[in-house]
Design an enzyme around this catalytic site. Structure first.
Site, PDB file in Angstrom:
ATOM      1  N   HIS A  62       0.864  -1.188   0.000  1.00  0.00           N
ATOM      2  CA  HIS A  62       0.000   0.000   0.000  1.00  0.00           C
ATOM      3  C   HIS A  62       0.898   1.235   0.000  1.00  0.00           C
ATOM      4  O   HIS A  62       1.547   1.531   0.998  1.00  0.00           O
ATOM      5  CB  HIS A  62      -0.920  -0.013   1.231  1.00  0.00           C
ATOM      6  CG  HIS A  62      -1.862  -1.176   1.241  1.00  0.00           C
ATOM      7  ND1 HIS A  62      -3.090  -1.153   0.613  1.00  0.00           N
ATOM      8  CD2 HIS A  62      -1.750  -2.421   1.766  1.00  0.00           C
ATOM      9  CE1 HIS A  62      -3.694  -2.324   0.758  1.00  0.00           C
ATOM     10  NE2 HIS A  62      -2.898  -3.114   1.462  1.00  0.00           N
ATOM     11  N   ASN A  94      -6.380   0.850  -3.024  1.00  0.00           N
ATOM     12  CA  ASN A  94      -7.227   1.536  -2.023  1.00  0.00           C
ATOM     13  C   ASN A  94      -6.643   2.888  -1.602  1.00  0.00           C
ATOM     14  O   ASN A  94      -6.362   3.157  -0.448  1.00  0.00           O
ATOM     15  CB  ASN A  94      -7.511   0.644  -0.805  1.00  0.00           C
ATOM     16  CG  ASN A  94      -6.264   0.245  -0.024  1.00  0.00           C
ATOM     17  OD1 ASN A  94      -5.149   0.283  -0.533  1.00  0.00           O
ATOM     18  ND2 ASN A  94      -6.462  -0.145   1.227  1.00  0.00           N
ATOM     19  N   ASP A 152      -8.553  -4.970  -2.544  1.00  0.00           N
ATOM     20  CA  ASP A 152      -7.896  -5.244  -1.262  1.00  0.00           C
ATOM     21  C   ASP A 152      -8.183  -4.177  -0.207  1.00  0.00           C
ATOM     22  O   ASP A 152      -8.203  -2.987  -0.493  1.00  0.00           O
ATOM     23  CB  ASP A 152      -6.387  -5.368  -1.423  1.00  0.00           C
ATOM     24  CG  ASP A 152      -5.741  -5.747  -0.111  1.00  0.00           C
ATOM     25  OD1 ASP A 152      -6.039  -6.846   0.382  1.00  0.00           O
ATOM     26  OD2 ASP A 152      -4.998  -4.930   0.456  1.00  0.00           O
ATOM     27  N   ASP A 305       2.079  -6.998   2.377  1.00  0.00           N
ATOM     28  CA  ASP A 305       0.899  -6.210   2.762  1.00  0.00           C
ATOM     29  C   ASP A 305       1.333  -4.968   3.556  1.00  0.00           C
ATOM     30  O   ASP A 305       0.689  -4.574   4.530  1.00  0.00           O
ATOM     31  CB  ASP A 305      -0.111  -7.039   3.565  1.00  0.00           C
ATOM     32  CG  ASP A 305      -1.477  -6.354   3.654  1.00  0.00           C
ATOM     33  OD1 ASP A 305      -1.680  -5.289   3.024  1.00  0.00           O
ATOM     34  OD2 ASP A 305      -2.339  -6.885   4.378  1.00  0.00           O
TER      35      ASP A 305
END
Ligand code: DOR
Ligand code: ZN
Length: 425
Positions: A62, A94, A152, A305
């Site tokens: 991310h 996201n 996600d 992640d």
């Protein structure tokens, strides 16, 4: 511009071999392998005792930009990536706005080029705003450069829309990366449901919340013929479902994170919000099953992640804190300490899960080390130890449960396209 990486052990994840070889690099390309290669006018990197691997790829990161630059920017995220030994990352959609259209994908690609750090492969959203209602412009996303589709952070709750998404994804030739959680079973939980959640008085998230969706998505992948990649597998049941699907020849792959193969829900004791992550840290049998899945090949990929949040966001009561922990700068150390040192994975297999396997899933020509290939290279010193100190992170995120932990096996040099973008040699 010539560089010679001398005296290292070249780890080839495709052939699954390790060989003592010098690596000569010229104009960004690996030009030669050999022993005692001539130094000529080359810049020499002494790699004796080190592993020379294809550049590591983290397919689940991310980067937070656009929209959440207080947590991370593309630049700080990529500095963290190269410091962690990654020459490329795939970033999750996201952001704000969500990467559900060409403009956001193009923006990310534009922001990346010229930074001279790691490569970025954006992942496009499955649904508009990742709201799970209407499909995103999937064909356009691919045209703009998206390498896979995922919502996600959010599950695609409706089976009907997931089915249609898979039909489209198959048509455009990209994989669906599924964040598997059934909201009706998560129901506001903030840690794994079990003895610890009861003891700590926190609402639990059962393993079944993940497994129900893993099972559903495997069934939909079979129905549609769409390649399916299960993100951050955290339970024994999920590992079993993936294993069965693969045994039946389905196009299902899976990833595990360093935190899910290292920590159990015991870590939540003390209520540090750095341990709050989605899916949550699970029980002992789950962690054992994830490790077994990595060992037997059921789990193809190790991905972090990496999910940075600000201290202000994390310094609240456990149940109010956002889910997520940073991972880029501790991943290699945890893979080596937890999986390679203990013999669960050979160096070549560990490297495969961070190079060729994610590259194949994303359909990118990366993850190989051989003459003729672009010189994306990671040098790892398997003997080097470090105590994790979040203050040294290049990431803006400091939210790690591994602060103070001793790790062994560190990335010491990161090269992208023949340029050294990070070194601690
Ligand atoms: O812990 C998580 N954090 N899990 C996710 O799926 C999303 C991520 C985030 O974006 O913060
Ligand atoms: Zn997720």
């Amino acid at each position: 511009m010539k560089i010679l990486i001398k005296g290292g052990r070249v780890v080839d994840p495709v052939a699954e071999t390790e060989k003592n070889l010098d690596v000569a690099i010229e104009d960004g390309i690996i030009v030669e392998f050999g022993n005692n290669l001539k130094e000529d006018s080359a810049e020499v990197i002494d790699a004796v005792g080190m592993l020379v691997a294809p550049g590591l790829i983290d397919m689940h990161v991310h980067l937070r930009e656009p929209g959440y630059e207080a947590k991370e920017t593309i630049e700080t995220g990529l500095k963290a990536a190269v410091r962690g030994g990654f020459t490329g990352v795939a970033c999750m959609p996201n952001t704000k706005p969500v990467a559900d259209n060409q403009t956001v994908i193009s923006y990310i690609i534009d922001r990346t080029s010229g930074l001279g750090l790691a490569r970025v492969w954006p992942i496009g959203a499955i649904t508009r705003g990742s709201k799970g209602e209407e499909l995103a412009e999937m064909a356009d996303l691919k045209k703009a450069g998206a390498v896979a589709f995922s919502d996600d952070g959010q599950p695609v709750t409706g089976a009907g829309i997931m089915r249609r998404a898979m039909q489209y994804a198959r048509m455009v030739g990209l994989t669906i990366i599924a964040h598997c959680e059934e909201p009706a079973l998560v129901a506001g939980g903030s840690m794994h449901e079990g003895f610890m959640s009861t003891r700590l008085g926190l609402k639990g998230i059962p393993g079944a919340a993940e497994e129900v969706m893993v099972a559903r998505d495997i069934i939909l992948s079979e129905l549609t013929g769409c390649p399916l990649h299960i993100a951050h597998v955290s339970t024994a049941g999920s590992v079993r479902l993936v294993k069965e699907a693969r045994a039946r020849g389905l196009k299902v792959t899976a990833e595990a994170t360093p935190h899910h193969f290292t920590l159990t829900d015991q870590a939540v004791e003390g209520y540090s919000t750095s341990t709050k992550v989605n899916p949550p840290l699970r029980g002992e049998e789950d962690v054992a099953a994830v490790r077994q899945g990595l060992a037997d090949g059921t789990i193809d990929v190790i991905a972090t992640d990496h999910a940075p949040h600000t201290p202000e966001e994390k310094e609240v009561e456990y149940d109010r804190a956002p889910f997520g922990m940073v991972g880029l700068e501790t991943a290699v150390g945890l893979v080596w300490s937890e999986l390679v040192e203990s013999g669960i994975l050979t160096p070549a297999r560990a490297v495969a899960k961070m190079t060729i396997n994610p590259a194949r899933i994303l359909g990118i020509e990366k993850g190989i080390i051989q003459p003729g290939a672009v010189a994306d290279i990671t040098v790892i010193d398997p003997a080097r130890e470090e105590v994790v100190n979040p203050n040294e992170f290049a990431s803006k995120g400091r939210n790690t449960p591994f602060a103070g932990r001793k790790i062994k096996g560190l990335p010491v040099l990161t090269m992208v396209g023949g340029k050294i973008v990070f070194s601690r040699l």
